[in-house]
Design an enzyme around this catalytic site. Structure first.
Site, PDB file in Angstrom:
ATOM      1  N   THR A   6       0.810  -1.223   0.000  1.00 21.38           N
ATOM      2  CA  THR A   6       0.000   0.000   0.000  1.00 21.38           C
ATOM      3  C   THR A   6       0.845   1.276   0.000  1.00 21.38           C
ATOM      4  OG1 THR A   6      -0.363   0.523   2.352  1.00 21.38           O
ATOM      5  CG2 THR A   6      -1.694  -1.233   1.436  1.00 21.38           C
ATOM      6  N   GLY A  17       2.188  -1.088   4.944  1.00 21.94           N
ATOM      7  CA  GLY A  17       2.780  -2.031   5.881  1.00 21.94           C
ATOM      8  C   GLY A  17       1.957  -3.271   6.150  1.00 21.94           C
ATOM      9  N   GLY A  18       0.853  -3.485   5.391  1.00 27.03           N
ATOM     10  CA  GLY A  18       0.079  -4.699   5.571  1.00 27.03           C
ATOM     11  C   GLY A  18      -0.476  -4.823   6.973  1.00 27.03           C
ATOM     12  N   ARG A  31      11.355   4.692   3.217  1.00 24.19           N
ATOM     13  CA  ARG A  31      11.071   4.601   1.771  1.00 24.19           C
ATOM     14  C   ARG A  31      11.468   5.922   1.106  1.00 24.19           C
ATOM     15  NH1 ARG A  31       5.598   0.929   0.854  1.00 24.19           N
ATOM     16  NH2 ARG A  31       6.064  -0.597   2.485  1.00 24.19           N
TER      17      ARG A  31
END
Length: 562
Positions: free
Chosen positions: A380, A460-461, A552
């Protein structure tokens, strides 16, 4: 800069006021009768006479709004797209939509028009609203590819229709420019290389020139995606569901024209709860916004906020609060359009105080092995925008796993969101046509007594709820610095093991193992702990600040209002 929905609410309030005064002036209305439906059409003369003059209306309470505007996103090009829209008179929703389309081009592994998302919007002094445009089960059921009917285009268009002030073309054009030519980031190059074995490389010459993943810094051209985006721009989104793109999608196994044409954005009230003197808002079920609020309230009840960061009790309390919240997700959460979910109970302070008492400082709560779920894909992307009216937009978009299903058509990848129906073992999360699954996306907004002051979210799920709990719990501390709390080490509980971004101090490690954690291990990938995109309003200085998550390619920018 007033949005359409607020104007509708104001019109409704004026009508209610007028009708109520008419009843009172009748001189013979009993208390019981005042509860009945008022006459809907007072005469024109009476209406004009009964509406107070403008100079006699009660003034709206003053709210400090920032003398600035800003965007935080997972890639600098997305920040630039959103800021360009704001600088040219667009509002927070316009900018968020522009940033969402832009980042889907430069990070095609994380989100895109083949996926979906969820967005919270809150204006100063107004109630928050939620838009759930995640993918739904097709009419024929879940295909083997786990592709759901994409909702990204429908959701962003509905957001823009309800709130936007900039032209639709204005918010889409930056993404088209990027699709025609953009620079490959190190993260994109890395993800293309790691996913090569499961992607249709023969269809992806622009990503794999000569069969090798394109290198960081190279120029990337995506002509098919640019064409699809132009169609979305020119048709105001209709082409994606019923035009040329829609026809191509309907030809994919598992999708069909009726499912595409029938897609509707989910509209349910967001979840709100009190924490540390703030009102915290999250996306409604089947998303875990209530779980974040529940964990925060448990931590406040236990006094965890007074513990030293990364100490044994701090880590243990957060891990066990996640165990409690996760159990409810697995047994009670589901699509509100199909099942009842006791949402209010999850954010009830008294109930969460009782749950907090179940946590022991020297042992683990029992684990239900059937509920074990470890999603290691750091999927995501998140976008936060605040405009100079103080409107906060918190938006999380996704393809589910990186590159989704791996199926590629018309210049974009398709999601595998239907795999999330594996979460839980009850009928609350069972697939049927039109239904949305439980999953982990969790945009959040935090408000003070005047209105929203913080927009926050992360990829991050499965780790998204526990990560946001850690960051928000840090942020409410006195003299906290947003950049510092975003950069702070994170941890996650999976089974009875702790996955920690940095190795704990020796005494903390020993303390955690003595409590009963059977393993303390490193994250499997540097991207495991997401990338928090957050912006906050500083009311004292009428300003906005943000933080760039170093995990990121995240970026943020704030500019002063002219």
């Amino acid at each position: 800069m007033q949005v359409k929905r607020r104007n509708q609410r104001q019109s409704s309030l004026i009508f209610t006021f007028t009708a109520t005064v008419l009843l009172l002036l009748s001189g013979c209305v009993s208390e019981e009768e005042t509860d009945q439906q008022p006459e809907p059409n007072p005469s024109e003369d009476e209406s004009e006479r009964l509406i107070p003059p403008e100079n006699e209306e009660e003034p709206e309470p003053e709210t400090d709004v920032p003398e600035a505007y800003g965007v935080s996103a997972g890639h600098p090009d997305a920040v630039e797209a959103g800021m360009t829209v704001l600088e040219n008179g667009g509002n927070a929703v316009d900018a968020a939509v522009a940033a969402a389309y832009a980042i889907s081009v430069v990070e095609p592994f994380a989100s895109g028009i083949g996926g979906g998302g969820v967005t919270l919007v809150q204006e100063q002094g107004q109630d928050p609203e939620a838009y759930d445009y995640r993918e739904v089960v097709p009419e024929g059921g879940i295909p083997s590819s786990d592709i759901g009917v994409p909702g990204f285009v429908a959701g962003t268009k509905e957001l823009h229709d309800d709130y936007g002030t900039a032209d639709w073309e204005t918010v889409i054009d930056p993404a088209i420019d990027l699709a025609e030519s953009s620079e490959v980031s190190a993260t994109l190059a890395q993800q293309l290389q790691s996913a090569q074995d499961r992607l249709p490389v023969e269809q992806l010459e622009h990503f794999y020139p000569d069969g090798t993943a394109i290198e960081a810094g190279a120029t990337l051209e995506q002509p098919a995606l640019a064409e699809a985006l132009r169609d979305i721009r020119d048709s105001e989104g209709a082409s994606f569901y019923e035009g040329d793109t829609g026809e191509a999608l309907a030809a994919i196994q598992g999708l069909d024209g009726d499912s595409l044409a029938d897609f509707r954005v989910g509209r349910h009230a967001p979840v709100t709860g009190e924490f540390a003197g703030y009102e915290v808002t999250g996306a409604p079920p089947p998303l875990p916004g209530a779980s974040v609020i529940q964990m925060l309230q448990i931590l406040e009840e236990r006094g965890t906020l007074e513990e030293e960061r990364n100490s044994t009790p701090f880590v243990h309390d957060i891990a066990m609060s996640w165990r409690i919240a996760q159990a409810f997700i697995y047994t009670d959460f589901g699509d509100l359009s199909f099942v009842d979910v006791p949402v209010d109970s999850f954010v009830d302070r008294e109930q969460n105080a009782a749950l907090a008492e179940e946590i022991s400082g020297d042992s683990l709560l029992p684990e239900d092995e059937e509920r074990s779920y470890d999603d290691s894909d750091p999927n995501t992307t998140h976008i936060t925008v605040i405009d100079d009216n103080g409107t906060v937009v918190s938006m999380t978009n996704t393809l589910t796993n990186f590159f989704g299903s791996g199926v590629y058509t018309e210049g974009f990848f398709l999601n595998n969101q239907m795999s999330r129906f594996d979460i839980g073992q009850t009928e609350q999360n069972e697939p049927e046509p039109g239904r949305r699954s439980v999953t982990w996306s969790s945009p959040m907004i935090v408000a003070d007594e005047e209105g929203p002051v913080l927009g926050i979210g992360s990829p991050g799920g499965e780790r998204i709820p526990i990560m946001l709990t850690q960051v928000i719990a840090d942020w409410v501390q006195e003299d906290s610095d947003l950049e510092a709390v975003v950069e702070a080490d994170r941890f996650h509980l999976t089974d009875n093991a702790l996955v920690m971004e940095s190795a704990p101090e020796a005494d903390v490690r020993e303390g955690l193992l003595n409590i009963g954690y059977n393993e303390i291990r490193e994250a499997p990938t540097p991207l495991y702990f997401g990338s928090v995109q957050a912006l906050m309003i500083d009311r004292e200085n009428d300003d906005i600040s943000g933080a760039a998550d170093p995990r990121r390619d995240a970026d943020w920018r704030v500019e002063p209002r002219d």
